[in-house]
Structure formats: C-alpha cells, structure tokens
Design a protein around this motif. Structure first.
Motif, short mmCIF file in Angstrom:
data_model
loop_
_atom_site.label_atom_id
_atom_site.label_comp_id
_atom_site.label_asym_id
_atom_site.label_seq_id
_atom_site.Cartn_x
_atom_site.Cartn_y
_atom_site.Cartn_z
N PRO A 28 73.17 43.07 78.45
CA PRO A 28 72.68 44.44 78.35
C PRO A 28 73.82 45.42 78.11
CG PRO A 28 72.81 43.81 80.64
CD PRO A 28 73.12 42.56 79.85
N ALA A 29 73.44 46.63 77.72
CA ALA A 29 74.44 47.67 77.48
C ALA A 29 74.92 48.25 78.80
CB ALA A 29 73.82 48.78 76.63
N PRO A 30 76.15 48.73 78.84
CA PRO A 30 76.62 49.44 80.04
C PRO A 30 75.88 50.77 80.16
CG PRO A 30 78.20 49.69 78.26
CD PRO A 30 77.17 48.72 77.77
N GLN A 31 75.79 51.27 81.37
CA GLN A 31 75.11 52.56 81.56
C GLN A 31 75.94 53.72 81.01
OE1 GLN A 31 75.19 50.18 84.02
NE2 GLN A 31 73.04 49.69 83.68
N GLN A 32 77.27 53.58 81.09
CA GLN A 32 78.15 54.68 80.71
C GLN A 32 79.44 54.13 80.12
OE1 GLN A 32 80.12 56.92 83.94
NE2 GLN A 32 79.37 58.81 83.01
N VAL A 33 79.96 54.82 79.10
CA VAL A 33 81.27 54.49 78.53
C VAL A 33 82.06 55.79 78.42
CG1 VAL A 33 82.55 53.55 76.57
CG2 VAL A 33 80.35 52.54 77.22
N ILE A 34 83.27 55.78 78.97
CA ILE A 34 84.13 56.96 78.95
C ILE A 34 85.41 56.61 78.20
CG2 ILE A 34 85.34 58.70 80.33
CD1 ILE A 34 83.41 57.97 82.64
N VAL A 35 85.61 57.25 77.07
CA VAL A 35 86.83 57.08 76.28
C VAL A 35 87.78 58.20 76.65
CG1 VAL A 35 87.80 56.94 73.95
CG2 VAL A 35 85.52 56.00 74.41
N VAL A 36 88.99 57.85 77.07
CA VAL A 36 89.96 58.84 77.54
C VAL A 36 91.17 58.83 76.63
CG1 VAL A 36 91.21 59.75 79.52
CG2 VAL A 36 89.20 58.30 79.89
N ASP A 37 91.30 59.87 75.81
CA ASP A 37 92.42 59.95 74.88
C ASP A 37 93.63 60.60 75.55
OD1 ASP A 37 93.16 59.69 71.84
OD2 ASP A 37 93.94 61.63 72.51
N GLY A 38 94.80 60.01 75.33
CA GLY A 38 96.01 60.50 75.96
C GLY A 38 96.93 61.25 75.03
N GLY A 39 96.35 61.91 74.00
CA GLY A 39 97.17 62.71 73.09
C GLY A 39 97.41 62.05 71.76
N SER A 40 96.42 61.36 71.25
CA SER A 40 96.57 60.69 69.95
C SER A 40 96.90 61.68 68.84
CB SER A 40 95.28 59.94 69.59
OG SER A 40 95.04 58.87 70.48
N THR A 41 97.73 61.23 67.91
CA THR A 41 98.12 62.07 66.77
C THR A 41 97.60 61.50 65.45
OG1 THR A 41 100.24 60.90 66.62
CG2 THR A 41 100.19 62.91 67.93
N ASP A 42 96.77 60.47 65.53
CA ASP A 42 96.29 59.80 64.31
C ASP A 42 94.82 60.09 64.02
OD1 ASP A 42 95.08 58.42 66.35
OD2 ASP A 42 95.59 56.42 65.61
N GLY A 43 94.24 61.08 64.70
CA GLY A 43 92.83 61.41 64.47
C GLY A 43 91.85 60.55 65.23
N SER A 44 92.31 59.92 66.30
CA SER A 44 91.43 59.01 67.06
C SER A 44 90.21 59.73 67.65
CB SER A 44 92.21 58.34 68.19
OG SER A 44 93.09 57.36 67.70
N ILE A 45 90.41 60.92 68.20
CA ILE A 45 89.29 61.62 68.82
C ILE A 45 88.21 61.96 67.79
CG2 ILE A 45 88.58 63.77 69.94
CD1 ILE A 45 91.01 63.73 71.60
N THR A 46 88.62 62.49 66.66
CA THR A 46 87.66 62.80 65.60
C THR A 46 86.93 61.54 65.14
OG1 THR A 46 89.01 64.65 64.83
CG2 THR A 46 87.40 63.77 63.28
N ALA A 47 87.68 60.45 65.04
CA ALA A 47 87.07 59.19 64.61
C ALA A 47 86.04 58.70 65.59
CB ALA A 47 88.16 58.14 64.42
N VAL A 48 86.32 58.80 66.89
CA VAL A 48 85.35 58.37 67.90
C VAL A 48 84.08 59.18 67.79
CG1 VAL A 48 84.86 58.27 70.37
CG2 VAL A 48 87.08 57.53 69.55
N HIS A 49 84.20 60.50 67.70
CA HIS A 49 83.01 61.36 67.60
C HIS A 49 82.20 61.01 66.35
CE1 HIS A 49 83.56 63.97 71.02
NE2 HIS A 49 84.82 64.23 70.69
N ASN A 50 82.86 60.78 65.24
CA ASN A 50 82.14 60.45 63.99
C ASN A 50 81.44 59.10 64.09
OD1 ASN A 50 82.94 62.84 62.78
ND2 ASN A 50 84.72 61.96 61.77
N LEU A 51 82.10 58.14 64.71
CA LEU A 51 81.50 56.82 64.86
C LEU A 51 80.29 56.87 65.78
CD1 LEU A 51 84.80 54.78 65.18
CD2 LEU A 51 83.08 54.43 63.40
N LEU A 52 80.37 57.67 66.83
CA LEU A 52 79.22 57.78 67.74
C LEU A 52 78.04 58.48 67.07
CD1 LEU A 52 80.99 58.67 71.13
CD2 LEU A 52 80.14 56.45 70.34
#
Length: 235
Positions: A28-52
């Motif tokens: 089964p799926a987890p109830q919650q997933v928390i992605v914690v970015d530590g200051g990425s400079t490669d666009g990781s945060i934007t990529a996560v939001h777009n993928l979701l």
C-alpha cells in the motif's frame, strides 16, 4: 498505524522522476511523504512540484505530499521533516534508495514487535566486490545493531522525539542515533532489501571508497569529531 516517509534532498533533479514514480508504486501507499530540500541549486524543488502536479488525481489524493525547505545538512533536514510528520512511524529514505514494493506492510508488521528497525541493503551494481560490500554491511548491522541511512531506518515517532531526533552533526548522524536506540531496544532487521545507488563507489573507485568508509567508521568509534570526518568524506 500511519507511516510518514521523510526524504532529505540536495541537488537530485536527475533522480527525481524515478524517485516520485517509485514512491507512487508502493503498495500500500504511505499515508504521508515529506520531501525536505536543503538548498538545492539545480531546480530540484521546482521539479518535485511539477512531478507531483503531473501525477494522476487518484495518486495525488492517496498520499499526503509535502515539500519543505530546511537549512542544509542531512540530520537537520530529517529533523525538520519529522516535525511536520503526522505518522505514528517515521521512515527515513535517501533520495537514491529504493524500497521493496510492499515496504509499508513490512514495516507495519515489524513495528508490532519492535520500536525501530531497518532493511537489508544492496548496491545497484553487478560488480562482485559491491555485492560483498552489501553483504558485509548487513552482517555488521545485525551483529552490532547499528544501521546506516541507506538501510531506510524506521522508528516510532514518539521514541524519535524522546531522543530529540538525529544529533545535529554533519556526518555519522545515523550511527549516533542507532547507538542511542540500541540502549533502549534491539532493531527489527528486515531481510528484505532496499536498493541504493553505487554512484559514489563508481565515481571515486571501489577500493578507495571501501577503505574510506571503514576508516571513517573506525575514526568515529575512537572519538574523531564528525566535522573532521566530513572534510575527508567530501574531499
């Protein structure tokens, strides 16, 4: 029993499509997933939001996703994620580690009898030497009740909070947490394997990396500060 997966992230943009697809394939799926970015400079945060946003609506609603930012440092990022977590159990997952498809069920069964635990690990390489490395990590972990972050450590949230989370240090935070945990209870050592990236070994050389890892652990055991070890780890 609700479970929150916490993923510390730093400059993993190329790895993110596979990571998000992997989490959404868990059954089964987890109830919650928390992605914690530590200051990425490669666009990781934007990529996560777009993928979701690109996920089917049914998958978006089945998991409570959070994307947050934190000061850099894996321990600090995981502690920040734990503060947001609503699950009874926390599972800490490195961005380059993949769980078994039924990992949630396995953790739930293990937590019925244990306060914390980890999986066995294998490196995603067919090189015979790295197969031996994985076997040795698992044997050592069973012998001394110490796990590494690559083994997807899971723990009862109330116990994690009682220990004040991961120690605020730049390296060996997983080892130090386990040292504290094993004074309370022995871990659930699941034989099912997580698969983690072998990229460090491939980039820096097999023998050199093996020697470095064992030397760092030995030096930490004899009292060398994590700050000094970090300089050698990232050299």
């Amino acid at each position: 029993m609700n479970l929150s997966i916490i993923i510390p992230l730093l400059n993993e943009v190329d790895n993110l499509p596979n990571l998000i697809a992997h989490i959404n394939a868990l059954s089964p799926a987890p109830q919650q997933v928390i992605v914690v970015d530590g200051g990425s400079t490669d666009g990781s945060i934007t990529a996560v939001h777009n993928l979701l946003k690109a996920l089917p609506k049914t998958r978006q609603s089945s998991i409570d996703w959070h994307v947050i930012e934190s000061v850099a440092g894996r321990a600090r990022q995981m502690n920040a994620g734990a503060k947001r977590a609503t699950g009874d159990v926390l599972l800490f997952l490195h961005a380059d580690t993949r769980l078994p498809t039924d990992a949630i069920h396995q953790v739930q069964r293990a937590m019925a009898e244990h306060d914390w635990g980890r999986f066995d690990v294998r490196l995603d390489s067919s090189h015979p030497l790295l197969k031996i490395v994985g076997m040795m990590i698992n044997k050592r972990s069973r012998l001394v009740s110490i796990a590494t972050g690559d083994q997807a450590i899971f723990i009862e949230k109330s116990l994690f909070e009682r220990l004040d989370g991961y120690p605020d240090q730049p390296l060996m935070e997983d080892v130090e947490l386990c040292k504290r945990l094993k004074t309370i209870s022995r871990p659930a050592c699941l034989k099912s394997t997580v698969t983690t990236s072998a990229r460090r070994w491939q980039q820096h050389g097999y023998f050199r990396t093996i020697f470095l890892m064992w030397h760092l652990r030995f030096d930490y055991w004899r009292g060398i500060s994590p700050d000094s070890l970090k300089q050698r780890y990232y050299k």
